[in-house]
Enzyme design. Structure first.
Site, PDB file in Angstrom:
ATOM      1  N   LYS A   1       0.800  -1.231   0.000  1.00 36.43           N
ATOM      2  CA  LYS A   1       0.000   0.000   0.000  1.00 36.43           C
ATOM      3  C   LYS A   1       0.838   1.290   0.000  1.00 36.43           C
ATOM      4  O   LYS A   1       0.493   2.260   0.671  1.00 36.43           O
ATOM      5  CB  LYS A   1      -0.944   0.025   1.209  1.00 36.43           C
ATOM      6  CG  LYS A   1      -1.960  -1.100   1.220  1.00 36.43           C
ATOM      7  CD  LYS A   1      -2.833  -1.077   2.444  1.00 36.43           C
ATOM      8  CE  LYS A   1      -2.113  -1.600   3.666  1.00 36.43           C
ATOM      9  NZ  LYS A   1      -3.007  -1.844   4.808  1.00 36.43           N
TER      10      LYS A   1
ATOM     11  N   ASP B   1      -5.579  -5.949  10.316  1.00 37.67           N
ATOM     12  CA  ASP B   1      -6.919  -5.330  10.369  1.00 37.67           C
ATOM     13  C   ASP B   1      -8.049  -6.305  10.034  1.00 37.67           C
ATOM     14  O   ASP B   1      -9.157  -6.195  10.567  1.00 37.67           O
ATOM     15  CB  ASP B   1      -7.001  -4.081   9.465  1.00 37.67           C
ATOM     16  CG  ASP B   1      -6.503  -4.308   8.046  1.00 37.67           C
ATOM     17  OD1 ASP B   1      -6.039  -5.416   7.744  1.00 37.67           O
ATOM     18  OD2 ASP B   1      -6.576  -3.360   7.230  1.00 37.67           O
TER      19      ASP B   1
END
Ligand code: GLC
Length: 480
Positions: A174, A211
């Protein structure tokens, strides 16, 4: 610039691009099969080194049972923002029968120079933010007292774990590119940064989790049937509960100690071995070329929020240079990498295709160019094709996980009855895009139609914050 192509050729080019982005039922079934095989491959010790879906053990073996309670600090690092949270889980349920957690949090930006600087700088910055938050919350003295404050750290990057409180970063994803962190234990780097200062001595890292895991935990707090955690946001990934005996990468001792463990699939890297080349377009290849992690996270680059706007930009740029879009205009933004984000797709697709005025405004705002009716229609079609492909691919990967779960057999499934699997989900694409969630649900149902399974998606609230606290709470419960 006037059109370089005849009207028929224009149509042909648009149709060709849309055709390449469209996945039919046969292609989707093929993807489900490949994903299913890849999950199994990642779990096998002999194949894990070559597997692109790494199927990482998380050492989370218990899910919340609703009895968890206490006060926890949690950290959340997974994108350009870093969050610190204080979470109080009450001992008793409220009048609606649910336990309402009290959450206070603060967001801190991670400046680009820190994101692309050295790991030590990143963890010193994190420790500084924790200190600031602890002060604001009036926890200054406690943070430095003798009594340990349990800390849960949601760190949303691929990590190899050999216990709940240590996690070796395999590689950044990311857009993160912080030197000196890959191959290092994130828990240790954070502990060292906290030890370098004198004011956070009481903080004790109890759990480091992804997450997706936080999302599954947070959903399981309200719904014990939650077997999958999914993130469809800046990045994309999923985790699920596996039988520990099937996780060959674990030591025998661990495998015999617990029945179940959550596996972080890290499905973002699916296709990095070329397995999805049959659907990757020249636009996807260019997106990949413009990233720090070329050749990796191929599936993520097809479906996640960080990349959808970039795919649309490259398609629009191609159409523009062919004289098919925005005639006689200058559109410098189309030549600027990552200048368009997923909110552009959301805004455009929120309009009916013939709501030309609104689409013209969105295009003017984002690209600073005047669009004609035909431009608006093409842009609408392109956005829709890109987001639909994302929802379909996500549905394929989730359906493949459902098949993986069916391989295990769910304890509470009744023979002959439909097996219902709850999937906790979070992330900006799922939450904010106007049709992504509906398409994901519809496509998953279609893919599972002939099986005896159904996936039910439940929005998970603050998985990264509450989930990390719950992971800590469950770990404390289990060690008692
Ligand atoms: C990226 C990360 C993964 C995370 C996902 C969603 O794919 O590698 O760990 O879960 O983004 O944030």
């Amino acid at each position: 610039m006037s059109s370089l192509l005849s009207e028929d050729e224009n149509h042909a080019l648009v149709n060709e691009v849309i055709r390449k982005l469209t996945l039919g039922p046969e292609t989707m079934s093929k993807i489900v099969k490949i994903a299913h095989a890849n999950y199994k491959k990642g779990l096998r010790k002999a194949d894990n080194a070559d597997a692109c879906i790494k199927m990482l053990p998380t050492f989370v073996s218990g899910l919340p049972n609703g009895k968890e309670a206490g006060t926890f600090l949690a950290l959340d690092l997974g994108g350009t923002n870093f969050r610190v949270l204080l979470i109080q889980i009450p001992a008793n349920a409220g009048p609606n029968g649910k336990k309402e957690c009290n959450i206070d949090s603060r967001i801190y930006r991670v400046p680009k120079n820190i994101m692309e600087g050295h790991a030590r700088g990143l963890f010193d910055h994190i420790a500084e933010c924790i200190h600031n938050f602890v002060n604001i919350m009036g926890y200054e003295e406690k943070a430095n007292s003798g009594e340990p404050i349990p800390l849960g750290f949601t760190f949303s990057f691929p990590c190899r774990q050999d216990s709940l409180d240590s996690a070796v970063l395999l590689r950044w994803t990311k857009g993160f590119n912080c030197e000196g962190a890959e191959g290092q234990d994130v828990g240790q780097m954070l502990s060292e940064a906290m030890a370098r200062r004198q004011d956070l001595q009481a903080l004790k890292i109890v759990a480091i989790c992804n997450d997706t895991v936080g999302t599954q935990m947070s959903c399981a707090f309200d719904n014990a049937n939650c077997k999958i955690g999914l993130i469809m946001g800046t990045g994309s990934n999923a985790c699920y509960t596996e039988k520990t005996k099937n996780i060959e990468m674990l030591d025998e001792e661990v495998r015999s100690a617990t029945d179940n463990m959550v596996i972080n699939t890290e499905w973002g890297n699916f296709g990095s071995d070329g397995a999805l080349d049959f659907l990757v377009t020249e636009f996807d290849k260019e997106v990949d070329q413009n990233t720090h992690n070329k050749g990796r996270q191929i599936f993520e680059k097809l479906i996640a929020g960080m990349y959808l706007g970039e795919i649309v930009r490259l398609i629009m740029r191609r159409m523009f240079t062919n004289g098919l879009l925005f005639h006689n205009e200058r559109v410098p933004k189309l030549f600027d990498s990552f200048s368009i984000d997923t909110s552009f797709l959301s805004m455009v697709e929120d309009c009916e295709e013939d709501d030309i005025v609104t689409i013209q405004n969105i295009i003017a705002m984002t690209l600073d160019v005047g669009a004609l009716r035909n431009d608006c229609e093409i842009v609408h079609q392109v956005c829709k094709a890109v987001s639909t492909r994302s929802a379909k691919l996500c549905a394929c990967a989730i359906s493949a996980l459902a098949f993986k779960i069916a391989d295990i057999g769910i304890e509470d499934s009744v023979p002959g009855e439909q097996m219902k699997i709850t999937c906790g989900v979070d992330g900006s694409v799922f939450r904010k895009h106007p049709s992504f969630a509906t398409q994901l649900k519809q496509n998953t149902a279609d893919l599972l139609r002939d099986s005896n399974m159904a996936v039910q998606y439940t929005l998970s609230h603050d998985g990264s914050g509450k989930g990390a606290a719950l992971t800590v709470a469950v770990a404390s419960r289990e060690s008692m």
